[in-house]
Write an enzyme that holds these catalytic residues in place. Sequence first.
Site, PDB file in Angstrom:
ATOM      1  N   LYS A  14       0.835  -1.215   0.000  1.00  0.00           N
ATOM      2  CA  LYS A  14       0.000   0.000   0.000  1.00  0.00           C
ATOM      3  C   LYS A  14       0.868   1.263   0.000  1.00  0.00           C
ATOM      4  CE  LYS A  14      -1.923  -1.126   3.908  1.00  0.00           C
ATOM      5  NZ  LYS A  14      -1.243  -2.412   4.149  1.00  0.00           N
ATOM      6  N   ARG A  43      -9.211   1.400   9.388  1.00  0.00           N
ATOM      7  CA  ARG A  43      -8.785   0.018   9.586  1.00  0.00           C
ATOM      8  C   ARG A  43      -9.833  -0.791  10.314  1.00  0.00           C
ATOM      9  NH1 ARG A  43      -3.079   0.613   9.348  1.00  0.00           N
ATOM     10  NH2 ARG A  43      -1.970  -1.339   9.538  1.00  0.00           N
ATOM     11  N   ARG A  85      11.653  -6.089   4.131  1.00  0.00           N
ATOM     12  CA  ARG A  85      11.564  -4.616   4.111  1.00  0.00           C
ATOM     13  C   ARG A  85      12.596  -3.995   5.056  1.00  0.00           C
ATOM     14  NH1 ARG A  85       5.905  -1.942   5.126  1.00  0.00           N
ATOM     15  NH2 ARG A  85       5.991  -3.186   7.014  1.00  0.00           N
ATOM     16  N   ARG A 145      11.719  -2.532  10.640  1.00  0.00           N
ATOM     17  CA  ARG A 145      10.675  -2.041  11.538  1.00  0.00           C
ATOM     18  C   ARG A 145      10.447  -3.054  12.661  1.00  0.00           C
ATOM     19  NH1 ARG A 145       5.616  -0.042   7.900  1.00  0.00           N
ATOM     20  NH2 ARG A 145       4.487  -1.159   9.512  1.00  0.00           N
ATOM     21  N   ARG A 148      -0.287  -8.993  13.259  1.00  0.00           N
ATOM     22  CA  ARG A 148      -0.864  -7.996  12.348  1.00  0.00           C
ATOM     23  C   ARG A 148      -1.763  -8.666  11.313  1.00  0.00           C
ATOM     24  NH1 ARG A 148       4.389  -5.481  10.245  1.00  0.00           N
ATOM     25  NH2 ARG A 148       3.114  -4.080   9.010  1.00  0.00           N
TER      26      ARG A 148
HETATM   27  P1  AP5 Z   1       4.916  -1.454   1.669  1.00  0.00           P
HETATM   28  O1  AP5 Z   1       4.513  -0.574   0.548  1.00  0.00           O
HETATM   29  O2  AP5 Z   1       5.727  -0.854   2.782  1.00  0.00           O
HETATM   30  O3  AP5 Z   1       3.627  -2.244   2.252  1.00  0.00           O
HETATM   31  P2  AP5 Z   1       2.393  -1.742   3.097  1.00  0.00           P
HETATM   32  O4  AP5 Z   1       1.190  -2.422   2.585  1.00  0.00           O
HETATM   33  O5  AP5 Z   1       2.371  -0.236   3.153  1.00  0.00           O
HETATM   34  O6  AP5 Z   1       2.804  -2.363   4.501  1.00  0.00           O
HETATM   35  P3  AP5 Z   1       2.734  -1.808   5.963  1.00  0.00           P
HETATM   36  O7  AP5 Z   1       3.373  -2.858   6.806  1.00  0.00           O
HETATM   37  O8  AP5 Z   1       3.325  -0.425   6.072  1.00  0.00           O
HETATM   38  O9  AP5 Z   1       1.238  -1.771   6.229  1.00  0.00           O
HETATM   39  P4  AP5 Z   1       0.561  -1.819   7.563  1.00  0.00           P
HETATM   40  O10 AP5 Z   1      -0.824  -1.483   7.169  1.00  0.00           O
HETATM   41  O11 AP5 Z   1       0.728  -3.019   8.366  1.00  0.00           O
HETATM   42  O12 AP5 Z   1       1.386  -0.758   8.435  1.00  0.00           O
HETATM   43  P5  AP5 Z   1       1.120   0.769   8.805  1.00  0.00           P
HETATM   44  O13 AP5 Z   1       2.399   1.451   8.642  1.00  0.00           O
HETATM   45  O14 AP5 Z   1      -0.096   1.297   8.135  1.00  0.00           O
HETATM   46  O15 AP5 Z   1       5.692  -2.696   1.033  1.00  0.00           O
HETATM   47  C1  AP5 Z   1       6.235  -3.715   1.852  1.00  0.00           C
HETATM   48  C2  AP5 Z   1       7.576  -4.189   1.247  1.00  0.00           C
HETATM   49  O16 AP5 Z   1       7.325  -4.780  -0.014  1.00  0.00           O
HETATM   50  C3  AP5 Z   1       8.589  -3.056   1.001  1.00  0.00           C
HETATM   51  O17 AP5 Z   1       9.891  -3.536   1.272  1.00  0.00           O
HETATM   52  C4  AP5 Z   1       8.425  -2.730  -0.492  1.00  0.00           C
HETATM   53  O18 AP5 Z   1       9.643  -2.248  -1.054  1.00  0.00           O
HETATM   54  C5  AP5 Z   1       8.031  -4.085  -1.052  1.00  0.00           C
HETATM   55  N1  AP5 Z   1       7.096  -3.986  -2.197  1.00  0.00           N
HETATM   56  C6  AP5 Z   1       6.034  -3.138  -2.313  1.00  0.00           C
HETATM   57  N2  AP5 Z   1       5.396  -3.350  -3.488  1.00  0.00           N
HETATM   58  C7  AP5 Z   1       6.065  -4.361  -4.112  1.00  0.00           C
HETATM   59  C8  AP5 Z   1       5.891  -5.032  -5.361  1.00  0.00           C
HETATM   60  N3  AP5 Z   1       4.900  -4.718  -6.214  1.00  0.00           N
HETATM   61  N4  AP5 Z   1       6.751  -6.034  -5.663  1.00  0.00           N
HETATM   62  C9  AP5 Z   1       7.766  -6.372  -4.825  1.00  0.00           C
HETATM   63  N5  AP5 Z   1       7.993  -5.764  -3.637  1.00  0.00           N
HETATM   64  C10 AP5 Z   1       7.141  -4.764  -3.278  1.00  0.00           C
HETATM   65  O19 AP5 Z   1       0.735   0.614  10.351  1.00  0.00           O
HETATM   66  C11 AP5 Z   1       1.681   0.179  11.302  1.00  0.00           C
HETATM   67  C12 AP5 Z   1       1.006   0.023  12.652  1.00  0.00           C
HETATM   68  O20 AP5 Z   1       0.482   1.304  13.089  1.00  0.00           O
HETATM   69  C13 AP5 Z   1      -0.212  -0.912  12.711  1.00  0.00           C
HETATM   70  O21 AP5 Z   1       0.178  -2.269  12.889  1.00  0.00           O
HETATM   71  C14 AP5 Z   1      -0.949  -0.356  13.934  1.00  0.00           C
HETATM   72  O22 AP5 Z   1      -0.322  -0.741  15.145  1.00  0.00           O
HETATM   73  C15 AP5 Z   1      -0.759   1.132  13.785  1.00  0.00           C
HETATM   74  N6  AP5 Z   1      -1.837   1.764  12.995  1.00  0.00           N
HETATM   75  C16 AP5 Z   1      -1.681   2.464  11.833  1.00  0.00           C
HETATM   76  N7  AP5 Z   1      -2.871   2.910  11.398  1.00  0.00           N
HETATM   77  C17 AP5 Z   1      -3.794   2.481  12.297  1.00  0.00           C
HETATM   78  C18 AP5 Z   1      -5.202   2.616  12.375  1.00  0.00           C
HETATM   79  N8  AP5 Z   1      -5.899   3.283  11.437  1.00  0.00           N
HETATM   80  N9  AP5 Z   1      -5.845   2.041  13.423  1.00  0.00           N
HETATM   81  C19 AP5 Z   1      -5.163   1.380  14.373  1.00  0.00           C
HETATM   82  N10 AP5 Z   1      -3.827   1.203  14.354  1.00  0.00           N
HETATM   83  C20 AP5 Z   1      -3.145   1.767  13.324  1.00  0.00           C
END
Ligand code: AP5
Length: 256
Positions: free
Chosen positions: A41, A120, A159, A192, A203
């Site tokens: 994402k 979420r 990552r 991370r 997660r």
């Molecule tokens: P990346 O683009 O970083 O993936 P992502 O889907 O953004 O993954 P996240 O882990 O950041 O999502 P998340 O929703 O768990 O975490 P968030 O930060 O929102 O890609 C991942 C890897 O793959 C990278 O190395 C990239 O280079 C590679 N890649 C990407 N696309 C590719 C492709 N096409 N081919 C090959 N490789 C590829 O949230 C973190 C934490 O914050 C949560 O766990 C929670 O504790 C808290 N939080 C955040 N928002 C909320 C909310 N709204 N409510 C409650 N808690 C929340």
Amino acid sequence: MKKPDKKAWFQGGAAVCANPPDPPVGAPWRLVLLGAPGVGKGAQATLLCERLGACHLSTGEMLRAASCEGSRVRSPALRTALANMRKGALVPDDIMLELVSLRRHCLRCSGGFVLDGFPRTVAQAEALDVLLGREGLALDAVFDYELPVEEVVARLAGRRICPGCGAVYHVTGRPPQRAGICDACGKRLVQREDDRPEAIHERMRLYGENTRPLLDWYGRKGLLVTVPANGTPDEVYARTWISGRTMRAAAATNGG
Ligand code: AP5
């Protein structure tokens, strides 16, 4: 295209971005990205924002930015949020909603927005509807990225992020030029805390329980677009863009 500093999103309250996006040529895009942790994402949000001129509003990035600030500026609510994040748990809805509400002016950003990581839960989606309704705004589309779980875990496990500028790499898929060092700012890359195996498991479980129900929620509103997330980031982006354009054209035809 200039890179917005996102000060308003990272700091909330009265903070103002020094470098807001230029208003786009057409109507701004207002999008939500859904999908399992690590599906890509953040990578898609970056491409969408570069190409559509929108602002990338990531709640995970906002929390990580707060965790880099001195502990003296952290409220008890923020400390709870960061502790939950580190172990892979969700931040409680009331805290998350307060943080987003403090940044609601970002929803009016002249370039539009791509919400990544919010909503979420169904409670968060309801609250977003209310916030957007008050501003007289509507979403254009909600993209749900789908990928087999083994591929998602491989993306997460490989990552690496830069603690200085937030750039995201992958040890094999998108390695930096010098192993372990950020191309953009030269800082040492880190994994991370929530990308450790036990946190990944938690997660994924929470995603299925709390976030998957949003697919029905947005499906019923006619906003959901499912996008296969296999292939390179550019290939995934091309699918996203074609689907988004089709959806907006259909909405215009139907007077939406
Ligand atoms: P990346 O683009 O970083 O993936 P992502 O889907 O953004 O993954 P996240 O882990 O950041 O999502 P998340 O929703 O768990 O975490 P968030 O930060 O929102 O890609 C991942 C890897 O793959 C990278 O190395 C990239 O280079 C590679 N890649 C990407 N696309 C590719 C492709 N096409 N081919 C090959 N490789 C590829 O949230 C973190 C934490 O914050 C949560 O766990 C929670 O504790 C808290 N939080 C955040 N928002 C909320 C909310 N709204 N409510 C409650 N808690 C929340």
